[in-house]
Every structure is written in C-alpha cells, then in structure tokens.
Design an enzyme around this catalytic site. Structure first.
Site, PDB file in Angstrom:
ATOM      1  N   LYS A 113      52.983  45.056  27.530  1.00 51.68           N
ATOM      2  CA  LYS A 113      52.607  44.372  28.762  1.00 51.68           C
ATOM      3  C   LYS A 113      53.323  43.039  28.941  1.00 51.68           C
ATOM      4  O   LYS A 113      53.315  42.474  30.038  1.00 51.68           O
ATOM      5  CB  LYS A 113      51.087  44.224  28.809  1.00 51.68           C
ATOM      6  CG  LYS A 113      50.391  45.568  29.013  1.00 51.68           C
ATOM      7  CD  LYS A 113      48.931  45.567  28.638  1.00 51.68           C
ATOM      8  CE  LYS A 113      48.354  46.987  28.805  1.00 51.68           C
ATOM      9  NZ  LYS A 113      47.061  47.163  28.157  1.00 51.68           N
TER      10      LYS A 113
ATOM     11  N   SER B  29      43.893  43.108  28.814  1.00 52.47           N
ATOM     12  CA  SER B  29      44.805  44.193  28.436  1.00 52.47           C
ATOM     13  C   SER B  29      44.499  45.478  29.208  1.00 52.47           C
ATOM     14  O   SER B  29      44.481  46.578  28.660  1.00 52.47           O
ATOM     15  CB  SER B  29      44.739  44.463  26.921  1.00 52.47           C
ATOM     16  OG  SER B  29      45.900  45.143  26.488  1.00 52.47           O
TER      17      SER B  29
ATOM     18  N   SER C  23      50.031  47.630  23.298  1.00 53.20           N
ATOM     19  CA  SER C  23      49.882  46.805  24.506  1.00 53.20           C
ATOM     20  C   SER C  23      50.760  45.559  24.535  1.00 53.20           C
ATOM     21  O   SER C  23      50.772  44.841  25.540  1.00 53.20           O
ATOM     22  CB  SER C  23      48.421  46.392  24.684  1.00 53.20           C
ATOM     23  OG  SER C  23      47.665  47.481  25.179  1.00 53.20           O
TER      24      SER C  23
END
Length: 342
Positions: free
Chosen positions: A126, A180, A123
C-alpha cells in the site's frame, strides 16, 4: 555502526552497467546481453527509468553532444549497498528473513540482510498504492465506492466501506494506510485507473521508474499472489519515493483519524481509523531518542510479519528501516527496535 558510503565516483561505477545499456539507445546499436553480477537486470530495465543514466561524460558527449554536462546520475540521492548482508553483533539476524537500515542523509546502509531476496510484501504494498494515487490523482477528488471494492473476503483487512459511500481520495488514503483497508485500496485503484488490473500495471510502471526492478505487483492491497513480490531494497526505494509527498508522511504519522462522509443514501457516516503500527499506537515503546515518523505494516501467512518504517534516530538522522518475513509480531518489533537505533 557505520555503513558503506559511496562517493560520486563509486556511484558512477556502481551504475555503470545500467548506464551502458542506456548508451545503446543513444548510439542506435542493437540490443546486447550483459553478463554481470548486479542485483538488477541490466539491459531490460534501464530504459524504464525516468532519468537518463551516464557514467562517462566524454562517451555521452561523443554520442549526444547536447546532453554533455546535463545528465543527472540516477542513484545520486539513494543509499547503495554493495553487499547483500552486513553483519551486526547487536541484531538477532534469525528474527527475520530479510532486513535493512538506510540512512537517508548520509546515503549509507549500516545493516543489510538478504535485501535483494524475492519476498512477498503483504500490505506494505500500500506504500506504492499511495504513491501512485498521490502522483496521478487529486486529494480532493470525490470517490464513490463500488460494490466490487466493498465486497472483500471475510478475512480481509478492511476499513468498513460500503457500496455507494462517497469519500475524498485523502480520506481513502487514511483508510488505506492506517486501517490497512483492502476496500480502500480497490476503491483508489478503480478511481485512478478504472480497474484494479489497470492500476497494477501502473504500479509496475512506476516501480520500474524508481529502480525497483526486483518487484512485480498484481493488486493494490497485497493479498497473496505468487506473482506479487518485492525485496527489502525495492521497498526502501518505494517508501523513499512516497515520502517526497508531504501528505504521505502526515498520514502515516497519524495514530488515529476520524473520517466523516456520506453513504449511498446521503446519510452521514463517521468512522475512526487507527494505525496498525504498534510504535505509533502505543502498544510498543520506541527506543529512547528515536522518533517514529511513519511507515506501513503488512502480514500474511506467506509474507510473515513485515514493517517498513520511517524514523529519526537519536542523532536526528532520517532513517528508513525495513523488516520482511519476521517469524512473529513480537520478533518483528524487537528487531525493528534495535534497527532504528543504528
């Protein structure tokens, strides 16, 4: 611990290979393959950079007199590491596969381990998703969540969005970077580019323009894909670029955020999203004198435990610290706690 600080002359030499490729564009010569020991591809990527490169102004002047004295060096504001590994007696190098500390003000790299190794970002992807959204869309845009964006896998990290929910892009960025949310990532991608696939292509274009040429992205959220990868140094480049947007720093420095928006029926919805960064949510105490300003976590089975962090050390210096593929969450924060003090 002091790192390697490059002078302007050294920076010119460091990127001479990339500059040589760029000069071919000026001269009209055919393509050439350069066999050089350099962490990035030489000829194939330099043409994607947003700023032209040069290492010998007299050579540029001969090819394009109008450019003489006006070409900025691509890496003049970046931290450059000559070596992939810099030993440190204070750090447990076995805690993670790769890590790096980048002093933004001094342009030094006091610690580096395997910073050019291909790894999965989970993640921390991102960070780039947010950067692309901030660059290509307006924070006040209203986004309607699609069925596809809302319908994430059962074990996927989400921020609880449903089909038909209407939020601003700013709100979605909080869901993306704090909670997230993979649902927020897909909603943002579809809003900016029409589809997650088209957005991934834009991610790759922007990454290449920033010099992150050891990376390739296939989605906006970081779920595992063999063709979705980056490295510590590239992740530093991406976070450094995202921090140029004040809103990015503001969001990632937030511990909790209350989102109020409307669902498909027009009813009011309120959700509270909390950061996954344990330094910011209070689960782990930052070292004395260190101020954690933001960043992004990431975890999958293939990626291990990852964290890209922005902070100030006890001397007030701005620092980006990155850990990739740590063995556990505990080791991740132990290692990061030592790194942010450097």
């Amino acid at each position: 611990m002091s790192g390697v600080k490059c002078t302007d002359k050294q920076r010119k030499l460091r990127f001479a290979a990339l500059a040589a490729a760029g000069i071919l564009l000026f001269s009209g010569c055919g393509a050439k393959t350069y066999e050089l020991e350099h962490p990035y591809d030489v000829y194939g990527t330099s043409i994607h950079y947003e700023q032209p490169l040069a290492f010998d102004e007299s050579l540029v002047s001969a090819q394009r007199p109008s450019l003489a004295g006006s070409i900025p060096f691509f890496a003049q504001e970046l931290c450059i590491s000559e070596n992939e590994t810099t030993a440190s007696a204070t750090l447990d190098a076995s805690a993670a596969e790769a890590a790096g500390v980048f002093h933004l003000d001094e342009k030094t790299v006091p610690y580096a381990k395997n910073i050019y190794e291909k790894l999965y970002p989970a993640s921390t992807t991102k960070i780039l998703t947010a950067y692309v959204a901030l660059k290509h869309a307006d924070l006040t845009d209203t986004v309607t969540v699609s069925e596809q964006a809302a319908n994430q896998a059962g074990d996927s990290s989400v921020c609880g969005l449903h089909a038909g929910d209407r939020l601003t892009l700013r709100q979605l960025l909080y869901g993306l970077l704090l909670e997230s949310g993979n649902d927020a990532a897909d909603a943002i991608a579809q809003h900016v580019s029409g589809s997650a696939e088209s957005f991934a292509a834009l991610m790759n274009e922007e990454a290449a323009a920033l010099g992150a040429t050891h990376s390739h992205f296939t989605n906006p959220h970081g779920l595992h894909d063999e063709e979705h990868y980056t490295c510590v140094y590239d992740l530093y480049l991406l976070l450094n670029a995202a921090l140029q947007y004040e809103e990015f720093e503001t969001i990632t420095h937030t511990a909790k955020y209350t989102a109020s928006y409307q669902d498909a029926a027009g009813a009011s919805v309120t959700q509270e999203w909390e950061t996954t960064d344990k330094f910011l949510n209070g689960e782990v105490q930052a070292p004395e004198g260190v101020t954690v300003l933001g960043g992004k976590t990431g975890t999958t089975n293939a990626a291990g435990y990852c964290l890209a962090l922005y902070s100030k050390n006890a001397q007030g210096e701005r620092v980006i610290s990155i850990v990739m593929k740590a063995d556990s969450g505990e080791k991740l924060y132990q290692l990061m706690g030592e790194m942010v003090k450097m």
